[in-house]
Design an enzyme around this catalytic site. Structure first.
Site, PDB file in Angstrom:
ATOM      1  N   GLY A  42       0.779  -1.238   0.000  1.00 42.62           N
ATOM      2  CA  GLY A  42       0.000   0.000   0.000  1.00 42.62           C
ATOM      3  C   GLY A  42       0.807   1.283   0.000  1.00 42.62           C
ATOM      4  O   GLY A  42       0.411   2.285  -0.593  1.00 42.62           O
ATOM      5  N   GLU A  97       4.029   4.061   6.153  1.00 32.80           N
ATOM      6  CA  GLU A  97       2.830   3.236   5.981  1.00 32.80           C
ATOM      7  C   GLU A  97       1.718   4.060   5.336  1.00 32.80           C
ATOM      8  O   GLU A  97       1.674   5.283   5.482  1.00 32.80           O
ATOM      9  CB  GLU A  97       2.430   2.693   7.368  1.00 32.80           C
ATOM     10  CG  GLU A  97       1.104   1.978   7.472  1.00 32.80           C
ATOM     11  CD  GLU A  97       1.015   0.702   6.666  1.00 32.80           C
ATOM     12  OE1 GLU A  97       1.336   0.717   5.459  1.00 32.80           O
ATOM     13  OE2 GLU A  97       0.583  -0.320   7.238  1.00 32.80           O
ATOM     14  N   ASP A  98       0.830   3.376   4.621  1.00 36.73           N
ATOM     15  CA  ASP A  98      -0.247   4.098   3.943  1.00 36.73           C
ATOM     16  C   ASP A  98      -1.267   4.697   4.907  1.00 36.73           C
ATOM     17  O   ASP A  98      -1.645   5.850   4.793  1.00 36.73           O
ATOM     18  CB  ASP A  98      -0.937   3.196   2.888  1.00 36.73           C
ATOM     19  CG  ASP A  98      -1.379   1.840   3.437  1.00 36.73           C
ATOM     20  OD1 ASP A  98      -1.313   1.616   4.663  1.00 36.73           O
ATOM     21  OD2 ASP A  98      -1.808   0.995   2.622  1.00 36.73           O
ATOM     22  N   ASP A 101      -5.252   2.630  10.999  1.00 40.86           N
ATOM     23  CA  ASP A 101      -6.701   2.469  11.161  1.00 40.86           C
ATOM     24  C   ASP A 101      -6.949   2.068  12.620  1.00 40.86           C
ATOM     25  O   ASP A 101      -6.955   2.921  13.495  1.00 40.86           O
ATOM     26  CB  ASP A 101      -7.128   1.388  10.145  1.00 40.86           C
ATOM     27  CG  ASP A 101      -8.615   1.203  10.025  1.00 40.86           C
ATOM     28  OD1 ASP A 101      -9.371   2.016  10.546  1.00 40.86           O
ATOM     29  OD2 ASP A 101      -9.048   0.216   9.381  1.00 40.86           O
ATOM     30  N   LYS A 129      -6.809   7.258  10.242  1.00 39.25           N
ATOM     31  CA  LYS A 129      -8.243   7.083  10.537  1.00 39.25           C
ATOM     32  C   LYS A 129      -8.380   7.028  12.050  1.00 39.25           C
ATOM     33  O   LYS A 129      -8.614   5.976  12.650  1.00 39.25           O
ATOM     34  CB  LYS A 129      -8.701   5.746   9.927  1.00 39.25           C
ATOM     35  CG  LYS A 129      -9.782   5.857   8.881  1.00 39.25           C
ATOM     36  CD  LYS A 129     -10.272   4.484   8.481  1.00 39.25           C
ATOM     37  CE  LYS A 129     -10.356   4.349   6.988  1.00 39.25           C
ATOM     38  NZ  LYS A 129     -10.871   3.039   6.553  1.00 39.25           N
TER      39      LYS A 129
HETATM   40  P1  IMP Z   1      -4.944  -1.362  11.132  1.00 37.81           P
HETATM   41  O1  IMP Z   1      -4.134  -2.507  11.630  1.00 37.81           O
HETATM   42  O2  IMP Z   1      -6.399  -1.524  11.477  1.00 37.81           O
HETATM   43  O3  IMP Z   1      -4.425  -0.017  11.569  1.00 37.81           O
HETATM   44  O4  IMP Z   1      -4.950  -1.458   9.567  1.00 37.81           O
HETATM   45  C1  IMP Z   1      -4.007  -0.876   8.809  1.00 37.81           C
HETATM   46  C2  IMP Z   1      -3.931  -1.550   7.456  1.00 37.81           C
HETATM   47  O5  IMP Z   1      -5.217  -1.834   6.928  1.00 37.81           O
HETATM   48  C3  IMP Z   1      -3.261  -0.604   6.506  1.00 37.81           C
HETATM   49  O6  IMP Z   1      -1.911  -0.968   6.354  1.00 37.81           O
HETATM   50  C4  IMP Z   1      -4.028  -0.770   5.220  1.00 37.81           C
HETATM   51  O7  IMP Z   1      -3.326  -1.640   4.375  1.00 37.81           O
HETATM   52  C5  IMP Z   1      -5.339  -1.382   5.603  1.00 37.81           C
HETATM   53  N1  IMP Z   1      -6.460  -0.419   5.524  1.00 37.81           N
HETATM   54  C6  IMP Z   1      -7.050   0.205   6.561  1.00 37.81           C
HETATM   55  N2  IMP Z   1      -8.041   0.998   6.150  1.00 37.81           N
HETATM   56  C7  IMP Z   1      -8.068   0.897   4.801  1.00 37.81           C
HETATM   57  C8  IMP Z   1      -8.894   1.510   3.779  1.00 37.81           C
HETATM   58  O8  IMP Z   1      -9.794   2.330   4.029  1.00 37.81           O
HETATM   59  N3  IMP Z   1      -8.618   1.146   2.510  1.00 37.81           N
HETATM   60  C9  IMP Z   1      -7.631   0.267   2.184  1.00 37.81           C
HETATM   61  N4  IMP Z   1      -6.840  -0.322   3.099  1.00 37.81           N
HETATM   62  C10 IMP Z   1      -7.061  -0.013   4.402  1.00 37.81           C
HETATM   63 MG    MG Z   2      -0.947  -1.746   4.651  1.00 40.62          MG
END
Ligand code: IMP
Ligand code: MG
Length: 190
Positions: A42, A97-98, A101, A129
């Site tokens: 990403g 990182e992209d 979340d 986010k």
């Molecule tokens: P986390 O572990 O919940 O913080 O998720 C982070 C990962 O989920 C990121 O590295 C993204 O690859 C993916 N991700 C989270 N939200 C989105 C979204 O809205 N679109 C696409 N990928 C997402």
């Molecule tokens: Mg990712």
């Protein structure tokens, strides 16, 4: 769901420029250069633009971790498909990182990298986010904050598609169905 553009190409460049300047400022007086670690897949477009605006020397490596399952639900364990190969011992590291979340992926990745005895592990995310956070993870360098909604384009994928789009936007129903059809067709080769 309606298609909604969150960031156009110019806005993305402005964000990358500011983050590049912040990273430059942070490490410019350090005797040992930092190591930037991009999170595949990403963060690839983001990493390529970000480094254009960093005016100090740095080493670079990538990791690939799949904690997202390619779908809409985040899972809770870090699967490291590709670890760093560069030696980060006693080095300042910046994970690129992209998006952050729930915060789980980044937190687990940071913990993993600390086992390699770096000086410090910093985090740079294009999008935050913040409203979805489940663990207390705050990135050091943040491009922009976004609300709920599934984001695609500029590295962000839905089922591995749409990473090539130049804008960052919320996927709409029509495109969602179109991609589901492509996925279906791809699966017929399994
Ligand atoms: P986390 O572990 O919940 O913080 O998720 C982070 C990962 O989920 C990121 O590295 C993204 O690859 C993916 N991700 C989270 N939200 C989105 C979204 O809205 N679109 C696409 N990928 C997402
Ligand atoms: Mg990712």
């Amino acid at each position: 769901m309606e298609r909604k553009i969150l960031f156009n190409q110019n806005e993305i460049q402005e964000i990358c420029k500011r983050l590049g300047q912040e990273i430059t400022e942070k490490f410019k007086n350090d005797p040992v250069p930092p190591v930037l670690i991009g999170v595949l897949k990403g963060a690839l477009p983001f990493m390529m633009d970000l480094i254009k605006y960093i005016n100090i020397d740095f080493a670079m490596d990538f990791v690939q971790c799949s904690s997202f399952n390619g779908g809409l639900v985040a899972s809770e364990t870090l699967v490291l498909n590709k670890d760093v190969t560069y030696n980060i011992q006693n080095r300042n590291v910046v994970v690129v990182e992209d998006i952050v979340d729930s915060g789980r992926t980044l937190q687990m990745l940071v913990d993993h990298l600390y086992e390699k005895n770096p000086l410090n592990v910093y985090t740079c995310v294009l999008l935050d986010k913040h409203c979805e956070r489940k663990v207390p993870m705050e990135a050091d360098f943040v491009g922009a904050e976004v609300g709920k909604g599934f984001i695609v384009g500029y590295g962000f994928d839905y089922q591995e598609y749409l990473r090539n789009k130049q804008e960052i936007y919320i996927i709409d129903d029509e495109e969602y169905n179109r991609i589901n059809d492509l996925v279906e067709r791809g699966n017929q080769n399994d």
